[in-house]
Each structure stands twice: as structure tokens, then as C-alpha cells.
Motif scaffolding. Structure first.
Motif, PDB file in Angstrom:
ATOM      1  N   GLY A  58     -25.219  38.252  55.690  1.00  0.00           N
ATOM      2  CA  GLY A  58     -25.882  39.164  56.614  1.00  0.00           C
ATOM      3  C   GLY A  58     -25.733  40.637  56.271  1.00  0.00           C
ATOM      4  N   LYS A  59     -25.058  40.940  55.178  1.00  0.00           N
ATOM      5  CA  LYS A  59     -24.854  42.334  54.762  1.00  0.00           C
ATOM      6  C   LYS A  59     -25.654  42.615  53.506  1.00  0.00           C
ATOM      7  N   ARG A  60     -25.901  43.881  53.245  1.00  0.00           N
ATOM      8  CA  ARG A  60     -26.644  44.237  52.036  1.00  0.00           C
ATOM      9  C   ARG A  60     -25.712  44.226  50.821  1.00  0.00           C
ATOM     10  N   ALA A  61     -26.292  43.928  49.690  1.00  0.00           N
ATOM     11  CA  ALA A  61     -25.548  43.898  48.435  1.00  0.00           C
ATOM     12  C   ALA A  61     -25.472  45.309  47.861  1.00  0.00           C
ATOM     13  N   TRP A  62     -24.514  45.510  46.966  1.00  0.00           N
ATOM     14  CA  TRP A  62     -24.399  46.810  46.311  1.00  0.00           C
ATOM     15  C   TRP A  62     -25.572  47.014  45.354  1.00  0.00           C
ATOM     16  N   LYS A  63     -25.846  48.288  45.050  1.00  0.00           N
ATOM     17  CA  LYS A  63     -26.951  48.649  44.161  1.00  0.00           C
ATOM     18  C   LYS A  63     -26.481  48.936  42.742  1.00  0.00           C
ATOM     19  N   VAL A  64     -25.267  49.481  42.614  1.00  0.00           N
ATOM     20  CA  VAL A  64     -24.735  49.857  41.314  1.00  0.00           C
ATOM     21  C   VAL A  64     -23.271  49.441  41.244  1.00  0.00           C
ATOM     22  N   CYS A  65     -22.878  48.967  40.081  1.00  0.00           N
ATOM     23  CA  CYS A  65     -21.510  48.540  39.837  1.00  0.00           C
ATOM     24  C   CYS A  65     -20.985  49.286  38.614  1.00  0.00           C
ATOM     25  N   ARG A  66     -19.766  49.854  38.730  1.00  0.00           N
ATOM     26  CA  ARG A  66     -19.131  50.530  37.593  1.00  0.00           C
ATOM     27  C   ARG A  66     -17.890  49.736  37.203  1.00  0.00           C
ATOM     28  N   ILE A  67     -17.841  49.340  35.944  1.00  0.00           N
ATOM     29  CA  ILE A  67     -16.713  48.568  35.402  1.00  0.00           C
ATOM     30  C   ILE A  67     -15.996  49.465  34.411  1.00  0.00           C
ATOM     31  N   GLN A  68     -14.691  49.620  34.583  1.00  0.00           N
ATOM     32  CA  GLN A  68     -13.911  50.455  33.670  1.00  0.00           C
ATOM     33  C   GLN A  68     -12.696  49.680  33.176  1.00  0.00           C
ATOM     34  N   LEU A  69     -12.453  49.811  31.886  1.00  0.00           N
ATOM     35  CA  LEU A  69     -11.306  49.144  31.278  1.00  0.00           C
ATOM     36  C   LEU A  69     -10.570  50.150  30.404  1.00  0.00           C
ATOM     37  N   ILE A  70      -9.260  50.266  30.613  1.00  0.00           N
ATOM     38  CA  ILE A  70      -8.407  51.096  29.761  1.00  0.00           C
ATOM     39  C   ILE A  70      -7.572  50.130  28.950  1.00  0.00           C
ATOM     40  N   ARG A  71      -7.801  50.119  27.659  1.00  0.00           N
ATOM     41  CA  ARG A  71      -7.208  49.121  26.773  1.00  0.00           C
ATOM     42  C   ARG A  71      -5.679  49.157  26.772  1.00  0.00           C
ATOM     43  N   GLU A  72      -5.070  50.317  26.550  1.00  0.00           N
ATOM     44  CA  GLU A  72      -3.614  50.414  26.429  1.00  0.00           C
ATOM     45  C   GLU A  72      -2.899  49.920  27.672  1.00  0.00           C
ATOM     46  N   GLU A  73      -3.426  50.258  28.833  1.00  0.00           N
ATOM     47  CA  GLU A  73      -2.807  49.862  30.101  1.00  0.00           C
ATOM     48  C   GLU A  73      -3.298  48.506  30.594  1.00  0.00           C
ATOM     49  N   MET A  74      -4.309  47.965  29.937  1.00  0.00           N
ATOM     50  CA  MET A  74      -4.962  46.745  30.402  1.00  0.00           C
ATOM     51  C   MET A  74      -5.364  46.890  31.873  1.00  0.00           C
ATOM     52  N   GLN A  75      -5.911  48.050  32.178  1.00  0.00           N
ATOM     53  CA  GLN A  75      -6.363  48.347  33.537  1.00  0.00           C
ATOM     54  C   GLN A  75      -7.857  48.102  33.623  1.00  0.00           C
ATOM     55  N   ARG A  95     -15.676  58.689  32.213  1.00  0.00           N
ATOM     56  CA  ARG A  95     -14.506  58.360  31.389  1.00  0.00           C
ATOM     57  C   ARG A  95     -13.410  57.775  32.289  1.00  0.00           C
ATOM     58  N   PRO A  96     -12.905  56.578  31.966  1.00  0.00           N
ATOM     59  CA  PRO A  96     -11.837  55.984  32.780  1.00  0.00           C
ATOM     60  C   PRO A  96     -10.570  56.835  32.750  1.00  0.00           C
ATOM     61  N   ARG A  97      -9.929  56.947  33.881  1.00  0.00           N
ATOM     62  CA  ARG A  97      -8.671  57.677  34.018  1.00  0.00           C
ATOM     63  C   ARG A  97      -7.602  56.701  34.472  1.00  0.00           C
ATOM     64  N   PRO A  98      -6.420  56.771  33.876  1.00  0.00           N
ATOM     65  CA  PRO A  98      -5.338  55.892  34.330  1.00  0.00           C
ATOM     66  C   PRO A  98      -5.061  56.119  35.813  1.00  0.00           C
ATOM     67  N   GLY A  99      -4.794  55.041  36.514  1.00  0.00           N
ATOM     68  CA  GLY A  99      -4.525  55.156  37.937  1.00  0.00           C
ATOM     69  C   GLY A  99      -3.452  54.184  38.368  1.00  0.00           C
ATOM     70  N   ASN A 100      -3.057  54.316  39.589  1.00  0.00           N
ATOM     71  CA  ASN A 100      -2.017  53.455  40.131  1.00  0.00           C
ATOM     72  C   ASN A 100      -2.530  52.753  41.378  1.00  0.00           C
ATOM     73  N   ASP A 101      -3.795  52.370  41.374  1.00  0.00           N
ATOM     74  CA  ASP A 101      -4.412  51.683  42.495  1.00  0.00           C
ATOM     75  C   ASP A 101      -3.859  50.269  42.600  1.00  0.00           C
ATOM     76  N   SER A 102      -3.433  49.876  43.779  1.00  0.00           N
ATOM     77  CA  SER A 102      -2.807  48.562  43.921  1.00  0.00           C
ATOM     78  C   SER A 102      -3.775  47.425  43.612  1.00  0.00           C
ATOM     79  N   ALA A 103      -5.052  47.560  43.984  1.00  0.00           N
ATOM     80  CA  ALA A 103      -6.029  46.512  43.657  1.00  0.00           C
ATOM     81  C   ALA A 103      -6.231  46.444  42.147  1.00  0.00           C
TER      82      ALA A 103
END
Length: 152
Positions: A85-102, A130-138
Motif C-alpha cells: 500500500g506504499k509507494r516504491a522508491w524512485k532512485v537507489c544509491r549503492i556505495q561500497l568502500i573496498r578497504e572497510e568492506m562497507q 564519492r563514498p565516505r567512511p561512516g559508522n552507521d549501525s545499519a
């Protein structure tokens, strides 16, 4: 804490497979990169995928690892992350940082222009993406799950 109204387990497995497709793409195996960003825009009649490989020295080059298999998985992710019953997203951004495997995935529900690159904004937008290292719990949970799967 609110329980998501979508299939979290399926979404998590799909996100992990996206990481596998990006890192495992033989076409880009010899490309030097430290991070990658992919953006997928979904319209009623088509999907559009673009991306950039980044190096720690500030360089970047366009590329779309994963090909059609990645696009298929992103479409499955869209289905898995759409609550009934909800609308789907329109754009998805996928980011991968190799060294951190983030591995992180972000969604835009309002405007398909959010991460759009044009000739006028190319240099600025490429750096914004440009991906930036982060400390997001998800992101940390996804990183651990993906890293465990990737290394076993």
C-alpha cells in the motif's frame, strides 16, 4: 522501535548479493578502485544505471559493475523494500568502500533527480557521490553480513 512493514530478510540478502556482484564482476577485476557508487533510477517504462569507481588519490572513472544481473537484483530490492500500500522508491544509491568492506544503500522516494548527473554538474556531483567512511549501525550490520559471506 518500529518494525518495518517490508521484508527485511529478503532485502538484506539482496543487498548482500549486490556487494557480491560489484566485487565479483570479471569485467572490472583489473580496474584499480577503492570505492564505487552506483545509482539506479526507476521510471514507469525503464530503469537507468550509472556509476563511478573512485581511488583514494582523488581519481574517478565511470563504470557499471554487475551489469544486468545487478539491475535485476536492484529491481528485486525495490519490490522487497516496498511496504504493501506504499509507494516504491524512485532512485537507489549503492556505495561500497573496498578497504572497510562497507556497503550502504540509500533510497529516494520523492525525486528521481536527487543524484542525477548532468554536463553542468558533473564534477560537483561525482564528488558528492564519492563514498565516505561512516559508522552507521545499519551499514555496520550489512558490512559484517556481507564480509562474512564474501570471505567464506
Amino acid at each position: 522501535m518500529d518494525v518495518p512493514a517490508f521484508d527485511v530478510t529478503s532485502a538484506s540478502e539482496i543487498i548482500i548479493s549486490l556487494g557480491d556482484l560489484i566485487v565479483g564482476d570479471s569485467e572490472y577485476r583489473d580496474v584499480q578502485w577503492d570505492a564505487v557508487t552506483l545509482v539506479v533510477t526507476v521510471a514507469d517504462s525503464h530503469q537507468h544505471l550509472f556509476g563511478y569507481f573512485y581511488t583514494n588519490d582523488g581519481g574517478w572513472t565511470p563504470g557499471n559493475p554487475g551489469g544486468m544481473a545487478l539491475l535485476d537484483q536492484v529491481m528485486a530490492l525495490r519490490t522487497a523494500t516496498t511496504a504493501p500500500g506504499k509507494r516504491a522508491w524512485k532512485v537507489c544509491r549503492i556505495q561500497l568502500i573496498r578497504e572497510e568492506m562497507q556497503l550502504t544503500v540509500d533510497y529516494e522516494y520523492r525525486s528521481w533527480k536527487r543524484w542525477m548527473v548532468t554536463p553542468a554538474n558533473l564534477e560537483t556531483r561525482v564528488e558528492e557521490l564519492r563514498p565516505r567512511p561512516g559508522n552507521d549501525s545499519a551499514a555496520e550490520r550489512t558490512r559484517r553480513s556481507w564480509w562474512q559471506r564474501f570471505t567464506h
